[in-house]
Write an enzyme that holds these catalytic residues in place. Structure first.
Site, PDB file in Angstrom:
ATOM      1  N   ILE B  15      30.045  -3.556  46.373  1.00 34.21           N
ATOM      2  CA  ILE B  15      29.480  -2.769  45.274  1.00 34.21           C
ATOM      3  C   ILE B  15      28.236  -3.392  44.681  1.00 34.21           C
ATOM      4  O   ILE B  15      27.566  -2.804  43.873  1.00 34.21           O
ATOM      5  CB  ILE B  15      30.497  -2.490  44.139  1.00 34.21           C
ATOM      6  CG1 ILE B  15      31.316  -3.726  43.816  1.00 34.21           C
ATOM      7  CG2 ILE B  15      31.354  -1.281  44.478  1.00 34.21           C
ATOM      8  CD1 ILE B  15      32.284  -3.507  42.682  1.00 34.21           C
ATOM      9  N   GLY B  16      27.924  -4.587  45.052  1.00 36.41           N
ATOM     10  CA  GLY B  16      26.700  -5.166  44.524  1.00 36.41           C
ATOM     11  C   GLY B  16      26.245  -6.261  45.434  1.00 36.41           C
ATOM     12  O   GLY B  16      26.998  -7.166  45.731  1.00 36.41           O
ATOM     13  N   ALA B  19      21.220 -10.427  43.217  1.00 37.54           N
ATOM     14  CA  ALA B  19      20.649 -11.760  43.337  1.00 37.54           C
ATOM     15  C   ALA B  19      21.733 -12.824  43.367  1.00 37.54           C
ATOM     16  O   ALA B  19      21.527 -13.907  43.877  1.00 37.54           O
ATOM     17  CB  ALA B  19      19.714 -12.014  42.172  1.00 37.54           C
ATOM     18  N   TYR B  20      22.864 -12.525  42.815  1.00 35.04           N
ATOM     19  CA  TYR B  20      23.882 -13.544  42.625  1.00 35.04           C
ATOM     20  C   TYR B  20      24.957 -13.522  43.698  1.00 35.04           C
ATOM     21  O   TYR B  20      26.059 -13.987  43.481  1.00 35.04           O
ATOM     22  CB  TYR B  20      24.543 -13.363  41.257  1.00 35.04           C
ATOM     23  CG  TYR B  20      23.575 -13.433  40.125  1.00 35.04           C
ATOM     24  CD1 TYR B  20      22.580 -14.403  40.108  1.00 35.04           C
ATOM     25  CD2 TYR B  20      23.644 -12.534  39.073  1.00 35.04           C
ATOM     26  CE1 TYR B  20      21.682 -14.478  39.064  1.00 35.04           C
ATOM     27  CE2 TYR B  20      22.753 -12.612  38.023  1.00 35.04           C
ATOM     28  CZ  TYR B  20      21.772 -13.589  38.019  1.00 35.04           C
ATOM     29  OH  TYR B  20      20.900 -13.666  36.985  1.00 35.04           O
ATOM     30  N   GLY B  21      24.684 -12.924  44.810  1.00 33.17           N
ATOM     31  CA  GLY B  21      25.712 -12.893  45.840  1.00 33.17           C
ATOM     32  C   GLY B  21      26.453 -11.574  45.792  1.00 33.17           C
ATOM     33  O   GLY B  21      26.191 -10.719  44.952  1.00 33.17           O
ATOM     34  N   VAL B  23      29.292  -8.679  45.484  1.00 32.80           N
ATOM     35  CA  VAL B  23      30.434  -8.296  44.665  1.00 32.80           C
ATOM     36  C   VAL B  23      31.209  -7.239  45.451  1.00 32.80           C
ATOM     37  O   VAL B  23      30.612  -6.311  45.989  1.00 32.80           O
ATOM     38  CB  VAL B  23      29.982  -7.702  43.315  1.00 32.80           C
ATOM     39  CG1 VAL B  23      31.180  -7.377  42.450  1.00 32.80           C
ATOM     40  CG2 VAL B  23      29.050  -8.663  42.599  1.00 32.80           C
ATOM     41  N   LYS B  38      34.212 -11.305  42.464  1.00 30.57           N
ATOM     42  CA  LYS B  38      32.906 -11.980  42.467  1.00 30.57           C
ATOM     43  C   LYS B  38      33.120 -13.409  42.884  1.00 30.57           C
ATOM     44  O   LYS B  38      33.927 -14.107  42.293  1.00 30.57           O
ATOM     45  CB  LYS B  38      32.294 -11.964  41.071  1.00 30.57           C
ATOM     46  CG  LYS B  38      32.101 -10.571  40.586  1.00 30.57           C
ATOM     47  CD  LYS B  38      31.345 -10.485  39.316  1.00 30.57           C
ATOM     48  CE  LYS B  38      31.338  -9.009  38.944  1.00 30.57           C
ATOM     49  NZ  LYS B  38      30.546  -8.726  37.795  1.00 30.57           N
ATOM     50  N   ASP B 140      21.821 -12.404  30.632  1.00 26.69           N
ATOM     51  CA  ASP B 140      21.275 -11.467  31.611  1.00 26.69           C
ATOM     52  C   ASP B 140      21.778 -10.055  31.331  1.00 26.69           C
ATOM     53  O   ASP B 140      22.234  -9.357  32.212  1.00 26.69           O
ATOM     54  CB  ASP B 140      21.663 -11.922  33.024  1.00 26.69           C
ATOM     55  CG  ASP B 140      20.918 -11.134  34.088  1.00 26.69           C
ATOM     56  OD1 ASP B 140      19.787 -10.685  33.809  1.00 26.69           O
ATOM     57  OD2 ASP B 140      21.474 -10.947  35.182  1.00 26.69           O
TER      58      ASP B 140
END
Lengths: 399, 297
Positions: B15-16, B19-21, B23, B38, B140
């Site tokens: 689902i995502g 930038a942070y890896g 999800v 996550k 963020d």
């Protein structure tokens, strides 16, 4: 003296053996640093006990990269910020609980205001709050959090026994002193140990490793300076590898689901003592009694506030300081913090009194020695402790 | 034990991929519930899991106990060793299908009625106030990590992870959006809870406009776009940073209603309190909730 399988199978060899052999693992580092007389030998106390040294301990000191601006945590000293969702209803229930149980019904009207003010003063003195308006919120939060710190029963899963646990905790007290950790770290470490013993499956052979990992995790949460893992392994006579220690760390974190929050009974003790205007000696005596309770397996069922309250009550009874009207009034307000029944307070005081009377003749005497120095006003060798159990109609143990 | 997370949760969809890896949406095999997984990869040196990770996850776990309605619920955590140098910490959150971005996109033509906006903003600020009172910064905040349930309940997600993600971020060449970033962050000055209020202000404007307020393409471009609206701050408000005030052309503040025409008078006042350049003068979440904007009806 009964030998347990625990000590036969793995090294905690200092404890639980003959008095001379008892200091063995601690001797490994005690040997490398000069002994220091830390108390008078007047009590006929054997001086071969390892003394906790300072010079040696700085080898592990290392600055940790923890910059405030880079993190989400700006102040971790006490993470109870404010708690805005305490409803009026909960507040009232708590107040009822506080005032209703101490035979102070006549003061019920008067107490909340006084207690409120006294709490504010005591908590800012202790550095638990930076803004007085949060005092009540933080206190209510402490009262709520402590409910999760007590266990439903004192049973340890087999094959562990209270005696094994006591030997391990005693050893942790020594390691804790060696590293000059804060007292909160010790209370958190023992809490984590109590939790882990019940939640994750470990063998007797890795019990010492589990204890060390709990202390390490507690230090990660509370301390600014951490020992090196190799140092920890060295203190366990390299019976376990660094990899084993780190694997145990992951197991504990997963087993506890990262729940590392604790409400140390020490905070309640200092709060009570501060409100009751206790003398330094009473505070030290209470701290000694409270630390002794860490070794008592039955004590895990009581709330931190109860343990702290019992320690202060018993310390006052033992030291018998002459009362003044002010001190009596202050004690009245302070004692309203001790939630719970009189009966449970009495049971805790009995356990503590018996433990203190026998402290110098037991295998596990790190706490006894810690509190027998000039810095601690020699509280653990106070003559009143020998007869303390008789205050509760119990016979003093023959030693 | 170590494999628990991968056994209990069965990935359903990605689902995502931000930038942070990655999800994942996953199904909890025990309860049948959907969750969001996550994973954060943290460097483990010879001293085990870093102290910052231990403390941050412990704090997140502790906050779960308060069960705040406007904060996404952390249901589980586990740590697994990937290599000797890397531990994977998997955080299991409740899953909410929709974020504020899709919610706004789906809103019918004239935009959201003010009553609805007020409700959204109140919930957002309540969640933020809860985080700030626990000394947690979001850092963020943006429409993508503000979740809106089918019943219109707002839940903040991805808070408190900013630093844990940082070590991983250096490895991913994905550009992180600057649009909601506070001036003190863009100027690389010191920052604290007011950064989240700035982002909230940008989101507040966006809820009316249904498009972002400041769409900069670089740090300097973002600051230029900000000053075109709020004016160039006075010399004495400028922090002691390497980017100097002279680099920007003098601007006077523009009426905020030029950019957010549909906003009410009280709403405009609150928005300006949030989009204040000086972080010390910027309104706090607690004060914002007491603002007349939320009282009037």
């Amino acid at each position: 003296m009964a030998q347990t399988g625990f000590c036969d199978s793995r090294p905690l060899p200092d404890l639980h053996k003959k008095a001379e052999e008892r200091c063995a693992p601690l001797r490994t580092w005690a040997n490398s640093c000069p002994l220091k007389e830390s108390r008078t030998p007047s009590e006929g106390e054997k001086l071969g006990e390892p003394k906790y040294q300072t010079e040696q301990t700085y080898r592990w000191v290392r600055r940790l990269p923890l910059s405030a601006e880079d993190g989400i945590i700006m102040d971790y000293a006490e993470q109870n910020g404010s708690l805005h969702q305490v409803t009026g209803c909960e507040r009232k229930a708590l107040m009822d609980c506080l005032t209703g149980l101490s035979g102070l019904q006549s003061l019920t009207e008067l107490l909340p205001g006084l207690l409120h003010r006294e709490l504010e003063r005591a908590m800012s003195k202790m550095g638990l709050i930076c803004d007085r308006t949060f005092a009540w919120d933080v206190f209510t939060e402490m009262m709520r959090t402590q409910l999760r710190c007590a266990f439903p029963n004192a049973d340890l899963p087999p094959p562990f026994t209270d005696a094994m646990r006591a030997i391990l905790v005693d050893w942790l007290v020594k390691v804790h002193m060696l590293f000059h950790f804060s007292e909160e770290t010790l209370y958190l470490a023992v809490h984590l140990l109590n939790q882990s013993l019940r939640r994750i499956k470990v063998s007797i052979a890795s019990l010492q490793l589990l204890g060390m990992v709990c202390l390490f995790l507690a230090a990660k949460k509370e301390e600014c300076l951490l020992p090196e893992v190799s140092e920890l392994c060295y203190l366990m006579q390299n019976a376990y590898s660094k990899a084993q220690l780190l694997r145990m760390e992951r197991r504990v974190l997963c087993g506890l689901r990262f729940e590392l929050s604790h409400c140390p009974p020490l905070h309640f003790l200092l709060l009570t003592a501060s409100i009751a205007r206790c003398s330094d000696k009473v505070v030290l005596m209470a701290r000694y009694l409270l630390e002794l309770s860490l070794l008592e397996g039955q004590c895990v069922v009581y709330l931190p506030a109860q343990l702290a309250g019992a320690a202060v009550c018993l310390a006052r009874r033992i030291l018998q300081e002459p009362p003044t009207p002010e001190s009596e009034a202050a004690w009245c307000i302070a004692s309203s913090i001790h939630v719970g029944s009189e009966a449970s307070l009495l049971s805790i005081m009995e356990i503590m009194a018996v433990a203190a009377a026998r402290a110098d003749s037991r295998e596990t005497r790190a706490t006894f020695i810690k509190f027998s120095t000039a810095d601690t006003l020699y509280v653990s060798i106070h003559p009143g402790l020998k007869t303390a159990p008789s205050l509760y109609g119990l016979s003093s143990p023959q030693t | 034990m170590a494999q628990e997370c991968s056994l209990q949760y069965e990935p359903v969809a990605e689902i995502g991929g931000g930038a942070y890896g990655t999800v994942y949406k996953a199904r909890d095999k025990e309860s049948g519930q959907f969750v969001a997984l996550k994973s954060v990869r943290v460097q483990t040196d010879q001293n085990g899991l870093p102290l910052s990770t231990v403390r941050e996850v412990a704090l997140l776990k502790r906050m779960v106990l308060f069960d705040h309605p406007n904060v996404v619920k952390l249901m589980d955590v586990c740590a697994t060793l990937r290599t000797d140098q890397e531990t994977k910490v998997t955080l299991v959150f409740e899953h909410v299908d929709q974020d504020l971005r899709t919610y706004l996109d789906k809103a019918p033509a004239p935009g959201l009625p003010e009553g609805r906006i007020k409700d959204l903003m109140r919930q957002l600020l309540q969640g933020l106030e809860f985080l700030h009172s626990h000394l947690v910064l979001h850092r963020d905040l943006k429409p993508e990590n503000i979740l809106v349930t089918s019943r219109g309940q707002v839940k903040l997600a991805d808070f408190g992870l900013a630093r844990m993600y940082n070590c991983h971020m250096a490895l991913t060449p994905v550009v992180v959006t600057l649009w909601y970033r506070a001036p003190e962050v863009l100027l690389q000055s010191t920052y604290a809870t007011p950064v989240d209020i700035w982002s909230t202000g940008c989101i507040f404007a966006e809820v009316y406009r249904r498009k972002p307020l400041f769409c900069g393409e670089s740090e300097v471009d973002q600051l230029t776009k900000i000053f075109e609206v709020i004016g160039l701050p006075a010399e004495e408000e400028w922090p002691d940073v390497s980017i100097k005030r002279d680099n920007f052309s003098p601007q006077s503040p523009q009426p905020i209603t030029d950019f957010v025409p549909d906003i009410s008078e009280q709403g405009a006042a609150l928005l300006l309190d949030m989009l204040t350049f000086d972080p010390l003068k910027r309104i706090s979440a607690f004060k914002a909730l007491e603002h007349p904007f939320f009282q009037e009806d």
